[in-house]
Design an enzyme around this catalytic site. Structure first.
Site, PDB file in Angstrom:
ATOM      1  N   ASN A  82       0.837  -1.169   0.014  1.00 11.06           N
ATOM      2  CA  ASN A  82       0.096   0.034   0.069  1.00 11.06           C
ATOM      3  C   ASN A  82       0.974   1.261  -0.101  1.00 11.06           C
ATOM      4  O   ASN A  82       0.469   2.222   0.401  1.00 11.06           O
ATOM      5  CB  ASN A  82      -0.933  -0.040   1.118  1.00 11.06           C
ATOM      6  CG  ASN A  82      -1.905  -1.269   1.178  1.00 11.06           C
ATOM      7  OD1 ASN A  82      -1.600  -2.047   2.208  1.00 11.06           O
ATOM      8  ND2 ASN A  82      -2.704  -1.616   0.228  1.00 11.06           N
ATOM      9  N   VAL A  89       2.030   6.902   0.513  1.00  6.71           N
ATOM     10  CA  VAL A  89       0.998   6.269   1.156  1.00  6.71           C
ATOM     11  C   VAL A  89      -0.450   6.020   0.518  1.00  6.71           C
ATOM     12  O   VAL A  89      -0.897   7.446   0.219  1.00  6.71           O
ATOM     13  CB  VAL A  89       0.981   6.454   2.696  1.00  6.71           C
ATOM     14  CG1 VAL A  89      -0.242   5.465   3.332  1.00  6.71           C
ATOM     15  CG2 VAL A  89       2.301   6.273   3.247  1.00  6.71           C
ATOM     16  N   CYS A  90      -1.000   4.859   0.368  1.00  8.91           N
ATOM     17  CA  CYS A  90      -2.329   4.917  -0.239  1.00  8.91           C
ATOM     18  C   CYS A  90      -3.234   4.177   0.250  1.00  8.91           C
ATOM     19  O   CYS A  90      -3.163   2.650   0.595  1.00  8.91           O
ATOM     20  CB  CYS A  90      -2.091   4.114  -1.697  1.00  8.91           C
ATOM     21  SG  CYS A  90      -3.846   3.915  -2.470  1.00  8.91           S
ATOM     22  N   ILE A  91      -3.706   4.703   1.539  1.00  8.10           N
ATOM     23  CA  ILE A  91      -4.847   4.083   2.336  1.00  8.10           C
ATOM     24  C   ILE A  91      -6.300   5.017   2.260  1.00  8.10           C
ATOM     25  O   ILE A  91      -6.088   6.072   1.912  1.00  8.10           O
ATOM     26  CB  ILE A  91      -4.479   4.092   3.878  1.00  8.10           C
ATOM     27  CG1 ILE A  91      -3.883   5.366   4.405  1.00  8.10           C
ATOM     28  CG2 ILE A  91      -3.376   3.069   4.073  1.00  8.10           C
ATOM     29  CD1 ILE A  91      -3.646   5.352   5.820  1.00  8.10           C
TER      30      ILE A  91
END
Length: 357
Positions: A82, A89-91
């Site tokens: 992620n 950051v990819c959330i």
């Protein structure tokens, strides 16, 4: 209007984190003049593949925060399904509020103005504990996570080993710059050798209105490669007569003991080492130790671990003298102070009000 509200809110969140730090990470401004750019250091969560890592990131806030989310980008190397290859950051909670145009996420999973710096970083720590390989940002990492967990672990281990030293080095360089820029009364610090940031020379001035007043006490501070996960050791090279200093000069105070519960039950976990400590906070604790010796259990923890019989005997003698014969203790400290002054000035030394001939 929006920008000023964002500034006030971010200032409040910064104050809250300084006043009530949260286990697992530390945060502060990259530049004191810019409240919209934060530096965050995240400790790899225990019992995960990231355990023992120390990961730095930049958190950039928009002018209309908290209506829109910040972006978070790791500056440390990060191998995770992620996290994009460039560190971003990819959330879900960092995605714009409202419905997901691609239909992958519920609106309730995405950004909301109720989130804070603390909740964002805790979500990232949770991400490290439980990667989501369903809609990855790093396809290769996600594939390896699913199909070859052992290879994933090996790659992380290699990254952590090579990164730990560089991260510790960067942090120590920053702390050295900060001390040079904003020196602290009572001590000076610098590198013994400019090529080795892990070995520091510290000179502590005996605190006023104490038996150590007028002294100049030199010490070596040695940092481990995984600093700040583990504490440094501090050893006086000047002669120091003190209940909490071993015969060989090694300092024994709680914050220099490994983090976590004390196996001997003498100290609370909150009294021991924490990665939030800095060179400054360590030396200030030592200055406090000089002002207020602890004769209850001064070196029992380290003595039990290291089994230094000679040191135990010396510490017991110091304890007894500090408690039962304060005048004799004062005479010995005065000799240490005088000796330290002679080391500084050659043969002549300054008058010490505590000196006893």
């Amino acid at each position: 209007m929006a920008s000023s509200q964002a500034i006030l809110l971010l200032q409040k969140q910064l104050r809250d984190l300084c006043k009530n730090p949260v286990d697992g990470f530390s945060a502060g401004l990259v530049d004191e003049t810019d409240i919209f750019e934060w530096s965050v250091s995240i400790i790899g969560p225990p019992d995960t593949l990231y355990d023992g890592g120390f990961f730095n990131a930049i958190m950039s806030f928009p002018k209309n925060y908290p209506n829109s989310p910040p972006t978070v980008r790791f500056t440390s190397e990060m191998w995770h399904p992620n996290v994009y290859p460039d560190g971003k950051v990819c959330i879900s909670i960092l995605h714009p509020p409202g419905d997901d145009p691609n239909g992958y996420e519920l609106a309730t999973e995405r950004w909301s103005p109720v989130h804070t710096v603390e909740s964002i970083v805790l979500s990232i720590i949770s991400m490290l504990s439980s990667p989501n390989d369903e809609s990855p940002a790093n396809v290769e990492a996600a594939k390896q996570w699913r199909e070859s967990r052992e290879e994933f672990r090996k790659k992380l281990k290699s990254n952590k080993e090579s990164m730990a030293t560089s991260q510790a080095s960067l942090l120590l360089q920053k702390q050295l710059r900060d001390l040079c820029k904003n020196p602290v009364d009572g001590f000076s610090a610098g590198l013994i050798d400019e090529t080795n940031v892990f070995e520091w020379s510290v000179t502590i001035i005996g605190p006023p209105d104490t038996l150590y007043e007028g002294g100049f006490f030199n010490a070596i501070m040695s940092f481990p490669q995984n600093y700040p996960i583990s504490p440094p050791t501090v050893r006086f090279t000047s002669e120091v007569w003190h209940p909490n200093v071993y015969a060989d000069g090694k300092v024994c105070i709680s914050i220099l003991h490994p983090p976590g519960d004390d196996p001997n039950g003498y100290e609370l976990a909150t009294e021991r080492w924490s990665p939030v400590h800095t060179v400054e906070s360590i030396v200030l604790s030592i200055i406090s130790m000089l002002s207020s010796p602890n004769d209850e259990s001064p070196a029992n923890v380290d003595a039990a671990i290291q089994r230094l019989h000679f040191n135990i005997i010396m510490i017991e003698q110091l304890q007894k003298q500090w408690r039962d014969n304060r005048d004799e203790f004062r005479k010995k400290v005065s000799r240490c102070v005088r000796k330290s002054q002679e080391m500084i000035s050659g043969t002549a030394f300054l008058h010490n009000p505590n000196d006893v001939t």
